[in-house]
Write a protein that holds these residues in place. Structure first.
Motif, PDB file in Angstrom:
ATOM      1  N   PRO A 188     -12.560   2.746 -12.297  1.00 25.67           N
ATOM      2  CA  PRO A 188     -11.447   3.668 -12.476  1.00 25.67           C
ATOM      3  C   PRO A 188     -10.688   3.837 -11.166  1.00 25.67           C
ATOM      4  O   PRO A 188     -11.300   3.916 -10.102  1.00 25.67           O
ATOM      5  N   LYS A 189      -9.376   3.872 -11.250  1.00 19.57           N
ATOM      6  CA  LYS A 189      -8.561   4.077 -10.050  1.00 19.57           C
ATOM      7  C   LYS A 189      -8.289   5.566  -9.875  1.00 19.57           C
ATOM      8  O   LYS A 189      -7.157   6.025  -9.831  1.00 19.57           O
ATOM      9  N   GLY A 190      -9.377   6.326  -9.773  1.00 17.93           N
ATOM     10  CA  GLY A 190      -9.267   7.764  -9.546  1.00 17.93           C
ATOM     11  C   GLY A 190     -10.649   8.347  -9.383  1.00 17.93           C
ATOM     12  O   GLY A 190     -11.643   7.729  -9.781  1.00 17.93           O
TER      13      GLY A 190
ATOM     14  N   THR B 254      -9.141  -4.305  -2.035  1.00 21.56           N
ATOM     15  CA  THR B 254      -8.031  -3.355  -2.114  1.00 21.56           C
ATOM     16  C   THR B 254      -8.543  -1.917  -2.166  1.00 21.56           C
ATOM     17  O   THR B 254      -7.938  -1.014  -1.598  1.00 21.56           O
ATOM     18  N   ASP B 255      -9.678  -1.703  -2.831  1.00 19.27           N
ATOM     19  CA  ASP B 255     -10.236  -0.350  -2.936  1.00 19.27           C
ATOM     20  C   ASP B 255     -10.638   0.177  -1.561  1.00 19.27           C
ATOM     21  O   ASP B 255     -10.298   1.301  -1.188  1.00 19.27           O
ATOM     22  N   LEU B 256     -11.356  -0.651  -0.796  1.00 18.91           N
ATOM     23  CA  LEU B 256     -11.777  -0.219   0.535  1.00 18.91           C
ATOM     24  C   LEU B 256     -10.556   0.006   1.424  1.00 18.91           C
ATOM     25  O   LEU B 256     -10.481   0.996   2.164  1.00 18.91           O
TER      26      LEU B 256
ATOM     27  N   GLY C 140      -7.473   0.817   0.520  1.00 21.29           N
ATOM     28  CA  GLY C 140      -6.744   2.018   0.096  1.00 21.29           C
ATOM     29  C   GLY C 140      -7.423   3.287   0.576  1.00 21.29           C
ATOM     30  O   GLY C 140      -6.781   4.174   1.141  1.00 21.29           O
ATOM     31  N   GLU C 141      -8.739   3.371   0.372  1.00 18.11           N
ATOM     32  CA  GLU C 141      -9.405   4.620   0.765  1.00 18.11           C
ATOM     33  C   GLU C 141      -9.449   4.795   2.275  1.00 18.11           C
ATOM     34  O   GLU C 141      -9.386   5.913   2.777  1.00 18.11           O
ATOM     35  N   GLN C 142      -9.528   3.701   3.023  1.00 20.79           N
ATOM     36  CA  GLN C 142      -9.612   3.838   4.478  1.00 20.79           C
ATOM     37  C   GLN C 142      -8.263   4.167   5.119  1.00 20.79           C
ATOM     38  O   GLN C 142      -8.178   4.982   6.024  1.00 20.79           O
TER      39      GLN C 142
HETATM   40 MG    MG Z   1     -11.630   3.905  -4.647  1.00 18.69          MG
END
Ligand code: MG
Ligand code: NAD
Length: 338
Positions: free
Chosen positions: A129-131, A189-191, A193-195
């Protein structure tokens, strides 16, 4: 790029199987309750001494010890902390997997960085999930959904994609959008984005703005409202209609200041650092650093956590929020339940 919606998913692909959700934290509680409410037969797997056990049982879910829960499930979704997944996989998950089972993840970290290497006769997919998990639940309860990324790592049974898509739909993701991607692209991309943007970038921006105003002699309360509280109001406008929608709503003065000053704050230096951070993610250097930190007892992580919790912005914020009781109504995070 493939995007799927509810009409593309066949829910019977998960309703006809027993689904085990390992972990009942931010994502685990949301997946387990959303699946149950979508008519799926769910079991939650936890350690017997877990603080989450009573929360899952209170929500009316069947809870079993991890190893037993793995044996009970045809689909096993791993929603444990990323840093523990490798060890728990070797000790209690792998021994309970049977050929043709579906092993699933909410983030690609352990598969992509090869901390978990499943047997070839087990299907492996990801629904990410993107949230935050609490929104995966609250949006579902409102009849809405959080977009999800779907990826297939291995598919000996030949139907992992429709099973994964059905899983994503059952947690509400296909009401918003399910995008098909790879474990590699999701992880990187997840890492990133969050960083750089969502967590690291945003919190550092808020704190730096707050500190600049307080150091210049302005009251902390004003600095809090200006640099922290108002972020949500601005982000709500962006969420609803993009950057242009926000710029339509703010004054011309604010828009002119935004367009002429924003690039000085996030300019070439920041972009260069963003590229370095991305390179560390792609090379696996960040993953090695984080796993070593965890293995050595997280001394640096604990110290940074402690320091950020005792930052004055947290005290000022707590005091000001207590004067706005409506903020506490319908809270997304209720630590006694989720
Ligand atoms: Mg994430
Ligand atoms: P969390 O820390 O909130 O919850 C972890 C759960 O695992 C807890 O219920 C805990 O009791 C349980 N647990 C811990 N050790 C265990 C063990 N040894 N055996 C059995 N159970 C154990 O975790 P989370 O933030 O929900 O993250 C889970 C996964 O979802 C991760 O892969 C993460 O990257 C991914 N994810 C999280 C979010 C998010 O919103 N937090 C968003 C997208 C993806």
């Amino acid at each position: 790029m493939q995007v799927y919606y509810d009409q593309d998913a066949d829910l019977s692909r998960v309703r006809d199987r027993k689904v085990t959700v390992l972990g009942y934290g931010s994502q685990g509680h949301a997946h387990a309750t959303n699946l149950r409410d979508s008519g799926v037969d769910v079991v939650v797997g936890l350690r017997r001494d877990s603080a989450s056990w009573a929360k899952a049982a209170d929500a009316g879910l069947t809870v079993m010890e991890t190893a037993e829960a793995v044996r009970a499930g045809d689909v096993v979704m791993v929603l444990l902390p990323d840093e523990l997944q490798g060890d728990v996989y070797r000790e209690v998950i792998q021994p309970g997997l049977e050929p043709g089972n579906y092993l699933a993840f909410g983030h690609g970290f352990n598969i992509h960085f090869k901390r978990v290497v499943p047997p070839e006769d087990v299907n492996v997919f990801m629904v990410a999930p993107k949230g935050p998990g609490h929104l995966v639940r609250s949006e579902f309860e409102r009849g809405r959904g959080v977009p999800c990324l779907l990826a297939i790592h291995q598919d000996p049974s030949g139907d992992t994609q429709p099973v994964g898509l059905a899983y994503a739909a059952a947690i509400g993701g296909a009401r918003a959008a399910v995008i098909e991607t790879t474990f590699k692209d999701e992880t990187e991309t997840d890492l990133f984005g969050e960083q750089t943007v969502l967590c690291g970038g945003l919190t550092s921006l808020i704190q730096a703005g707050y500190e600049t105003l307080v150091e210049a002699g302005y009251p902390p309360e004003m600095a809090y409202f200006e640099c922290c509280h108002e972020v949500k109001l601005i982000v709500d406008l962006i969420y609803e209609g993009g950057l242009a929608n926000m710029r339509y709503s703010v004054s011309n003065t604010a828009e002119y200041g935004d367009l002429t000053r924003g690039r000085r704050i996030v300019g070439d230096d920041t972009r260069k650092i963003m590229k370095e951070i991305l390179a560390d993610i792609q090379s696996g250097r960040f993953a090695d650093e984080w796993m070593n930190e965890h293995r050595s007892g997280s001394p640096n992580f604990n110290e940074l956590r402690q320091a950020s919790r005792s930052h004055p912005i947290e005290q000022v914020g707590e005091q000001l929020r207590s004067m706005m009781p409506w903020l506490a109504e319908n809270r997304l995070v209720d630590k006694s339940k989720n």
